[in-house]
Design an enzyme around this catalytic site. Structure first.
Site, short mmCIF file in Angstrom:
data_model
loop_
_atom_site.label_atom_id
_atom_site.label_comp_id
_atom_site.label_asym_id
_atom_site.label_seq_id
_atom_site.Cartn_x
_atom_site.Cartn_y
_atom_site.Cartn_z
N SER A 174 0.84 -1.19 0.00
CA SER A 174 0.00 0.00 0.00
C SER A 174 0.89 1.26 0.00
CB SER A 174 -0.96 -0.04 1.19
OG SER A 174 -1.96 0.94 1.08
N ASP A 220 -9.13 -4.59 -5.90
CA ASP A 220 -8.62 -3.68 -4.87
C ASP A 220 -9.38 -2.35 -4.99
OD1 ASP A 220 -7.21 -1.93 -3.26
OD2 ASP A 220 -5.25 -2.71 -3.85
N HIS A 252 -7.36 -5.48 -1.28
CA HIS A 252 -6.20 -4.71 -0.86
C HIS A 252 -5.47 -5.37 0.30
CE1 HIS A 252 -3.80 -1.07 -0.88
NE2 HIS A 252 -4.01 -0.88 0.41
#
Length: 304
Positions: A174, A220, A252
């Protein structure tokens, strides 16, 4: 296009100062006397120099428990990052190892990325999974902290003598993945970068000259691949090698858990570019077709 290792290049430059290769593969020393040598293809020594561990198989490279026994050491907060954990191969008989620093994402402590440390270490890398200074640190701060962690790993850590400072890589999830991209842009001497479901407000990564594999999740919704992972991959136009792996049905957060697909491709990427180990090209090329957990795979493919 192979990403040359700096240590290999230095050795290659030094050789002509003491010897010359005569026609037919006969090595002459500085005085002109013949020295017995085995004839081998150009670059063969470089390919073998940093090999660590047995010949890989399709099964072994996907196994999160690799051939090396693993030990660990805890790193306190400080030195430019929020502390972390180092995992490293217990075997010191094969020489030093490449090093990898890994950052978690936004609002995430290191334990969410905890399986990557022993996984990489068991395949022959000294790995530090960090906590960031604060869990809300933006990607570019995480890039600085990844570099600080590599500096600590190679100069101050208890295992610094086990790490080759010329063979280093970064990874992250991320905002940590965005940090890994920024770290690669900031430091072209890195050997590899592996951003996982990366998030960054910038998508222009033409300055990255480090072999980079980006992992995206098909569904995601935090960092949609069309605006992040895929877009970042398409802009890696200066990277000598690049790949985009999209996990079928991926969210995600699926990278928090051990995954044979991730292990196969992350280990192969690190082995190929951090260790210059061409035994692992077979697991990267030809590119896999969609299916078996992969919704899409794009690549430049190593050319030797």
């Amino acid at each position: 296009m192979a990403h040359g290792n700096r240590k290999t290049r230095r050795a290659a430059v030094a050789l002509p100062l003491v010897a010359a290769l005569a026609p037919g593969g006969i090595l002459l020393n500085a005085g002109g006397a013949a020295v017995a040598t085995e004839e081998r293809a150009p670059g063969a020594a470089a390919e073998h120099q940093f090999r660590r561990g047995p010949d890989p198989t399709a099964e072994s490279v996907a196994n999160a428990d690799g051939p090396f026994e693993v030990e660990r050491v805890t790193v306190p907060r400080g030195n430019g990052f929020g502390g972390g954990t180092i995992h490293y191969p217990a075997d010191s008989s094969q020489g030093d190892f490449g090093g990898i620093a890994i950052s978690p994402g936004f609002m995430s402590p290191q334990f969410l990325m905890g399986w990557y440390g022993p996984m990489f270490a068991s395949h022959g890398f000294v790995t530090i999974v960090i906590d960031t200074s604060t869990v809300a640190d933006p990607p570019d701060s995480r890039a600085d902290q990844l570099q600080a962690a590599l500096d600590y790993l190679t100069t101050q850590s208890e295992v610094r003598d086990r790490v080759d400072p010329d063979r280093l890589a970064v990874a992250g999830h991320s905002m940590g993945g965005g940090g890994a991209l920024r770290a690669a842009a900031n430091n072209p001497d890195l050997q590899a970068a592996i951003p996982l479901e990366p998030w960054h407000l910038t998508n222009a990564w033409q300055e990255v000259t480090v072999p980079t594999m980006i992992v995206g999740g098909q569904f995601d919704f935090v960092a949609p691949v069309a605006f992040h992972a895929e877009s970042f991959y398409e802009n890696l136009t200066a990277a000598p090698e690049r790949a985009y792996l999209e996990l079928a049905g991926g969210s995600h957060f699926d990278v928090f858990f051990p995954n044979r697909i991730l292990t196969r491709y992350m280990v192969s990427w690190a082995k190929r570019y951090v260790d210059n180990d061409t035994r692992y090209e077979q697991f990267l090329c030809p590119a896999p077709a969609p299916g078996n957990g992969i919704s899409e795979y794009r690549e430049s493919c190593p050319t030797g």
